[in-house]
Design a protein around this motif. Structure first.
Motif, mmCIF file in Angstrom:
data_model
loop_
_atom_site.group_PDB
_atom_site.id
_atom_site.type_symbol
_atom_site.label_atom_id
_atom_site.label_comp_id
_atom_site.label_asym_id
_atom_site.label_seq_id
_atom_site.Cartn_x
_atom_site.Cartn_y
_atom_site.Cartn_z
ATOM 1 N N SER A 42 17.998 52.047 39.625
ATOM 2 C CA SER A 42 16.920 51.389 38.890
ATOM 3 C C SER A 42 17.400 51.071 37.485
ATOM 4 C CB SER A 42 15.674 52.281 38.830
ATOM 5 O OG SER A 42 15.942 53.452 38.065
ATOM 6 N N VAL A 43 16.676 50.161 36.844
ATOM 7 C CA VAL A 43 16.954 49.834 35.447
ATOM 8 C C VAL A 43 15.615 49.641 34.737
ATOM 9 C CG1 VAL A 43 17.168 47.372 35.975
ATOM 10 C CG2 VAL A 43 18.129 48.258 33.863
ATOM 11 N N SER A 44 15.516 50.134 33.541
ATOM 12 C CA SER A 44 14.288 50.019 32.760
ATOM 13 C C SER A 44 14.649 49.830 31.299
ATOM 14 C CB SER A 44 13.405 51.259 32.943
ATOM 15 O OG SER A 44 14.103 52.429 32.516
ATOM 16 N N GLY A 45 13.641 49.532 30.494
ATOM 17 C CA GLY A 45 13.899 49.347 29.075
ATOM 18 C C GLY A 45 12.697 48.776 28.375
ATOM 19 N N THR A 46 12.913 48.319 27.144
ATOM 20 C CA THR A 46 11.840 47.721 26.340
ATOM 21 C C THR A 46 12.371 46.446 25.691
ATOM 22 O OG1 THR A 46 12.470 49.060 24.432
ATOM 23 C CG2 THR A 46 10.712 49.917 25.857
ATOM 24 N N VAL A 47 11.424 45.580 25.326
ATOM 25 C CA VAL A 47 11.744 44.358 24.594
ATOM 26 C C VAL A 47 10.966 44.389 23.285
ATOM 27 C CG1 VAL A 47 11.730 41.837 24.627
ATOM 28 C CG2 VAL A 47 12.067 43.107 26.758
ATOM 29 N N THR A 48 11.690 44.200 22.190
ATOM 30 C CA THR A 48 11.062 44.256 20.861
ATOM 31 C C THR A 48 11.486 43.062 20.022
ATOM 32 O OG1 THR A 48 12.883 45.555 19.940
ATOM 33 C CG2 THR A 48 11.029 46.771 20.906
ATOM 34 N N ASP A 49 10.757 42.850 18.935
ATOM 35 C CA ASP A 49 11.141 41.844 17.949
ATOM 36 C C ASP A 49 12.307 42.384 17.131
ATOM 37 O OD1 ASP A 49 9.968 39.294 16.255
ATOM 38 O OD2 ASP A 49 10.878 40.821 14.962
ATOM 39 N N GLU A 75 10.149 40.534 36.199
ATOM 40 C CA GLU A 75 9.068 41.351 35.669
ATOM 41 C C GLU A 75 8.539 40.731 34.379
ATOM 42 O OE1 GLU A 75 7.616 43.920 36.980
ATOM 43 O OE2 GLU A 75 8.951 44.203 38.692
ATOM 44 N N VAL A 76 7.330 41.150 33.993
ATOM 45 C CA VAL A 76 6.722 40.762 32.724
ATOM 46 C C VAL A 76 6.407 42.044 31.962
ATOM 47 C CG1 VAL A 76 4.801 39.579 31.611
ATOM 48 C CG2 VAL A 76 5.758 38.662 33.723
ATOM 49 N N THR A 77 6.807 42.105 30.696
ATOM 50 C CA THR A 77 6.639 43.346 29.927
ATOM 51 C C THR A 77 5.170 43.664 29.692
ATOM 52 O OG1 THR A 77 6.811 42.145 27.844
ATOM 53 C CG2 THR A 77 8.838 43.056 28.754
ATOM 54 N N GLY A 78 4.870 44.971 29.577
ATOM 55 C CA GLY A 78 3.518 45.423 29.310
ATOM 56 C C GLY A 78 3.217 45.443 27.816
ATOM 57 N N ALA A 79 2.087 46.069 27.474
ATOM 58 C CA ALA A 79 1.654 46.102 26.075
ATOM 59 C C ALA A 79 2.650 46.832 25.182
ATOM 60 C CB ALA A 79 0.280 46.751 25.972
ATOM 61 N N ASP A 80 3.373 47.819 25.753
ATOM 62 C CA ASP A 80 4.362 48.561 24.975
ATOM 63 C C ASP A 80 5.749 47.941 25.054
ATOM 64 O OD1 ASP A 80 4.817 49.068 27.612
ATOM 65 O OD2 ASP A 80 4.946 51.261 27.419
ATOM 66 N N GLY A 81 5.846 46.740 25.636
ATOM 67 C CA GLY A 81 7.122 46.040 25.739
ATOM 68 C C GLY A 81 8.040 46.556 26.829
ATOM 69 N N SER A 82 7.527 47.419 27.701
ATOM 70 C CA SER A 82 8.395 48.035 28.707
ATOM 71 C C SER A 82 8.456 47.222 29.996
ATOM 72 C CB SER A 82 7.896 49.448 29.017
ATOM 73 O OG SER A 82 6.610 49.387 29.612
ATOM 74 N N TYR A 83 9.518 47.446 30.745
ATOM 75 C CA TYR A 83 9.716 46.838 32.065
ATOM 76 C C TYR A 83 10.541 47.802 32.918
ATOM 77 C CZ TYR A 83 14.505 45.898 30.603
ATOM 78 O OH TYR A 83 15.790 46.042 30.178
ATOM 79 N N THR A 84 10.456 47.644 34.249
ATOM 80 C CA THR A 84 11.212 48.488 35.172
ATOM 81 C C THR A 84 11.558 47.698 36.435
ATOM 82 O OG1 THR A 84 10.096 50.499 34.402
ATOM 83 C CG2 THR A 84 11.245 50.626 36.514
ATOM 84 N N PHE A 85 12.807 47.795 36.867
ATOM 85 C CA PHE A 85 13.245 47.268 38.163
ATOM 86 C C PHE A 85 13.651 48.453 39.034
ATOM 87 C CE2 PHE A 85 14.146 43.769 35.225
ATOM 88 C CZ PHE A 85 13.529 42.715 35.888
ATOM 89 N N ASN A 118 20.976 54.969 37.389
ATOM 90 C CA ASN A 118 19.875 54.515 36.552
ATOM 91 C C ASN A 118 20.433 53.973 35.239
ATOM 92 O OD1 ASN A 118 17.669 55.477 38.308
ATOM 93 N ND2 ASN A 118 18.499 57.499 37.791
ATOM 94 N N SER A 119 19.926 52.844 34.819
ATOM 95 C CA SER A 119 20.410 52.221 33.590
ATOM 96 C C SER A 119 19.228 51.919 32.669
ATOM 97 C CB SER A 119 21.156 50.924 33.918
ATOM 98 O OG SER A 119 21.588 50.277 32.739
ATOM 99 N N ARG A 120 19.481 51.993 31.367
ATOM 100 C CA ARG A 120 18.442 51.678 30.380
ATOM 101 C C ARG A 120 18.968 50.568 29.486
ATOM 102 N NH1 ARG A 120 13.278 53.022 29.382
ATOM 103 N NH2 ARG A 120 12.643 52.828 27.206
ATOM 104 N N GLN A 121 18.216 49.457 29.419
ATOM 105 C CA GLN A 121 18.651 48.297 28.663
ATOM 106 C C GLN A 121 17.554 47.899 27.673
ATOM 107 O OE1 GLN A 121 21.713 46.915 28.977
ATOM 108 N NE2 GLN A 121 22.228 48.446 30.538
ATOM 109 N N HIS A 122 17.839 48.058 26.373
ATOM 110 C CA HIS A 122 16.900 47.629 25.340
ATOM 111 C C HIS A 122 17.276 46.218 24.901
ATOM 112 C CE1 HIS A 122 14.275 47.609 21.875
ATOM 113 N NE2 HIS A 122 15.314 47.266 21.113
ATOM 114 N N ILE A 123 16.255 45.350 24.753
ATOM 115 C CA ILE A 123 16.487 43.950 24.383
ATOM 116 C C ILE A 123 15.705 43.645 23.116
ATOM 117 C CG2 ILE A 123 16.321 41.553 25.138
ATOM 118 C CD1 ILE A 123 16.235 42.592 28.014
ATOM 119 N N ALA A 124 16.386 43.065 22.124
ATOM 120 C CA ALA A 124 15.749 42.649 20.873
ATOM 121 C C ALA A 124 15.798 41.130 20.789
ATOM 122 C CB ALA A 124 16.448 43.289 19.676
#
Length: 814
Positions: A42-49, A75-85, A118-124
């Protein structure tokens, strides 16, 4: 019931295929005992400004494979900017994120394997232009990719798609050929064209005209399936071309507008809109096209009387001016009832009005006398098609375990009003007039029920029912001008009525299993066909009922991450269409008549294909070899009805064999120069002994397609496309070679939301269709040339607004 294969050669081919099929089933169920399970992660993470570090909601996040850049999840990020595959197989991947007002960004490559499950990918995300310059080059995807059962052409990488039609883009797709009339073939054989994986009423008799109208910028990708699996209808000698239309998944209101102006008063424009609230997705599109076509045809023939051996000569020079106006509109919605249930309803409307002026200069020298006259034709055609589709899909608790019901209905009326006048120079007689009114109606009803069940991470089962019920009503009315009364009277010879009914009901099943390096897909489809050709004018009915089984096999073996072997087999059919069965003639040219053959048998095709795929450092090679054995292949036979009239009708050959090889060569040099080159060579042998031709005929034919693009910086690109087809064989002669070259240029503007482009098709005016016919009593040469050099200057603009969270909510209340 239609006859099956006969002859020792054909029987040996079938026996071999049966043994291969049985062996494949045994291999399928034995290999799971010898290989280990595929690794799942699986891979998960967050998207931020990037600047404020605040989480971003409603960002589109796409998981893509590093090997072929295909989408593996969305996927489409939630209110906290998170996503999961979840449930990601072993492999190399990257994630691409896009959001209105920000620059598209993609992550570095990461792997899923036994060590890194499992991988964690943060995107700015950043909205500055400097970031755009950093990532825009990396986001370019491959134009042409290959999978176990299809080859995919990404239209958004094609500059010609900005201003052209679907027909023009298909010329750029490897293995596909488009002739001067817009007719599409695959590996020089007949093909079935699908829209979004389904039979479309638009792709019937006038498919060429619709493809010339359908805007290419509405297409996301084109799938070329040379050996389709059993879930697809097995029609088409060469296979299937599946046109996948764009469907925006971004939330909020998004859309695109385009406009193009060409030489000779050619115009086309279109728009597409999409509004997505998350649970409710509303979409629509509209396009209109004003075209102008000028065509010249030279038809020369030498005809010898079989009894007296006296010769007659005929010379026709046709100038045809056509100005069609067409429009396509669609409207529909998808609604997610809950996480497991969804439904959708959509409708399409197509209309085409065509005005045509023909002038044919005719010269006849025969034993019955000489004639020199001009034949004028005024033609008005009106064609419409209205269709609707409904679906309901239920998902079970297990991911990708679902059942789907679809219903499609279509009604397509067509009117063709022809007014003819013959003005004679030799002999000096009064003008002759005749009229023909053709009324045609096609009604299509289709219901499908499909079931998919991933039995495990490596095994998938698909099954379903497909019922198609088609009716085609063809009503011809003819009139002749009475010189005495100076009035038109009914012409019995040109008045007729033909109704064709076709009911095809099928059940199918496919079984797919993936091992460590091996993937296999086995399929079986059984079809019962009930066909009736009704000759209403004569009171005759020709029924035909038959049941046939169509097995399929797809096998791939992954040698390494960048190397793969493939082997495919399918049994296919090509059924005659209504106009190929209609025995009543259409008298557009009374000296060259075309009629149908109500006793025409369907083609039965056995196709085997082996391929290899290799990718490394921006270079890819996809060579393949294929063999087709066709029973009852259609062919056009021209015969003399008398000393002045020729009749052409479809007949069945005894058999046809084709053996070929092609290779798709792809080169990507730092995303600046991208080249796709596809040569194809094949040997074709036809046996027309059942039609009175004693000797088998064979030929070696080749085609080549070159598609190259070059990026001048980040905003400008150039494209070149060229196609060559060598001579092709017919029982009575051959088609001569043809060649075409197209160019295009694009410049992105308005922060890449808009594009300006210039395209030119058939730069050197070399596109033509030329044929020679050689026989003991008939020698004929026909050459057709059109004004195919077309310039277009166009502009497209994409826009979108992302709604705030409170606007995204959907009220289920009444």
């Amino acid at each position: 019931m239609y006859p099956e294969f006969n002859g020792n050669y054909a029987a040996s081919i079938i026996t071999y295929m049966q043994k291969l099929y049985v062996f494949s089933f045994l291999l399928l169920f034995s290999l799971p005992l010898m290989v280990r399970s595929q690794i799942i992660g699986s891979v998960s993470g967050t998207v931020t400004d990037l600047k404020s570090k605040a989480p971003l909601e409603f960002v589109n996040v796409v998981l893509k494979s590093q090997s072929d850049h295909t989408v593996k999840g969305h996927e489409v990020t939630g209110a906290d900017g998170s996503y999961t595959f979840k449930s990601i197989p072993e492999g190399s991947y990257y994630i691409q994120a896009s959001y209105i007002g920000y620059d598209d960004t993609r992550t570095v490559l990461f792997v899923i394997n036994s060590q890194y499950k499992n991988s964690r990918q943060h995107i700015a995300l950043d909205n500055s232009k400097s970031t755009l310059k950093e990532v825009s080059i990396n986001s370019k995807k491959a134009v042409y990719v290959n999978s176990i059962d299809k080859k995919v052409y990404h239209v958004d990488q094609d500059i010609m798609a900005k201003s052209g039609s679907a027909s023009e883009v298909l010329q750029n797709v490897p293995l596909v050929q488009v002739d001067i009339d817009g007719n599409v073939s695959l590996r020089n054989s007949a093909v079935t064209i699908l829209i979004n994986g389904k039979i479309s009423p638009l792709m019937g008799k006038n498919a060429a005209a619709v493809l010339q109208q359908l805007p290419a910028n509405s297409i996301e990708r084109i799938e070329v399936i040379t050996n389709p699996s059993a879930k697809y209808k097995p029609d088409g000698t060469g296979g299937i071309i599946n046109i996948i239309l764009k469907k925006d998944v971004k939330r909020g209101l998004n859309g695109t507008v385009t406009g193009n102006a060409g030489n000779r008063e050619r115009y086309n424009a279109g728009t597409s809109l999409n509004y997505n609230t998350g649970k409710f997705n509303l979409f629509g599109s509209y396009s209109a096209k004003q075209d102008d076509r000028l065509r010249t045809t030279v038809n020369q023939r030498l005809q010898t009387d079989q009894v007296t051996h006296l010769q007659s000569t005929y010379s026709d020079f046709l100038t045809a001016k056509t100005r069609p106006f067409s429009q396509i509109a669609s409207l529909g919605f998808d609604y997610t009832i809950d996480p497991k249930n969804s439904l959708g309803l959509s409708g399409n409307f197509y209309q085409r009005n065509l005005y045509k002026d023909d002038l044919t200069n005719k010269r006849v020298t025969s034993t019955s006398g000489n004639q020199v006259y001009d034949r004028f034709r005024k033609n008005l055609e009106q064609e419409k098609s209205t269709s609707g589709a409904f679906y309901f899909e239920h998902g079970f608790s297990k991911e990708e375990h679902k059942i789907r019901l679809e219903v499609n209905l279509a009604h397509s009326p067509e009117t063709e009003d022809n007014r003819y006048t013959n003005v004679f120079s030799v002999p000096a007689i009064a003008d002759q007039k005749d009229n023909t009114l053709i009324l045609q109606t096609a009604d299509t009803r289709q219901i499908t029920l499909s079931y998919e069940n991933p039995l495990s991470e490596q095994i998938k089962l698909e099954a379903g029912y497909d019922g198609q019920f088609n009716t085609h009503d063809m009503d011809f009315s003819g009139e002749a001008f009475n010189q005495t009364t100076q009035q038109f009277i009914p012409d019995i010879q040109k008045t007729n009525h033909f109704i064709y009914n076709e009911h095809v009901q099928a059940v199918y099943g496919t079984y797919t299993q993936a091992f460590q390096k091996i993937t296999m897909m086995l399929g079986l489809r059984g079809e019962y066909s009930a066909v009736n050709s009704g000759l209403i004018t004569t009171g005759e009915s020709i029924p035909n009922h038959y049941f046939k089984v169509y097995p399929t096999l797809h096998f791939s073996y992954k040698l390494r991450e960048n190397k793969e072997l493939q082997l495919n087999y399918s049994r296919r059919v090509r059924r005659p269409e209504a106009d190929e069965l209609n025995p009543f003639a259409e008298y557009a040219d009374p000296t060259n008549i075309r009629v149908g053959n109500p006793r025409l048998l369907p083609e039965i095709i056995n196709s085997v294909e082996a391929g290899y795929q290799w990718r490394k450092n921006g270079i890819s090679l996809m060579p393949g070899i294929y063999y087709r054995y066709t029973m009852n292949r259609f062919t056009a036979i021209t015969e003399a009805l008398n000393d002045s009239v020729l009749v052409t009708r479809q007949q069945n050959l005894a058999n046809d064999r084709a053996f070929g090889a092609d290779v798709v060569i792809g080169v990507n040099l730092q995303d600046k120069l991208v080249i796709n080159f596809t040569p194809n060579i094949f040997y074709n042998e036809i046996d027309a002994s059942n039609l009175g031709y004693s000797n088998k005929k064979s030929t070696v034919t080749w085609t080549a397609n070159l598609n190259a693009s070059y990026s001048l910086g980040l905003l400008t690109a150039l494209q070149l496309n060229s196609t060559y087809k060598s001579a092709r064989l017919t029982p009575q002669g051959r088609y001569l070679p043809s060649y075409v070259l197209n160019l295009g240029a694009k410049r992105d503007v308005l922060n890449k939301k808009g594009s300006v482009y210039l395209t030119v098709s058939d730069l050197f005016k070399t596109q033509r269709q030329e044929a020679d016919l050689q026989g003991p009593y008939l020698v004929q040469h026909v050459k057709t040339v059109s004004n195919s050099r077309i310039f277009y200057l166009g502009f497209s603009y994409s826009f979108g607004v992302v709604k705030k969270k409170k606007d995204m909510q959907f009220d289920n209340g009444g």
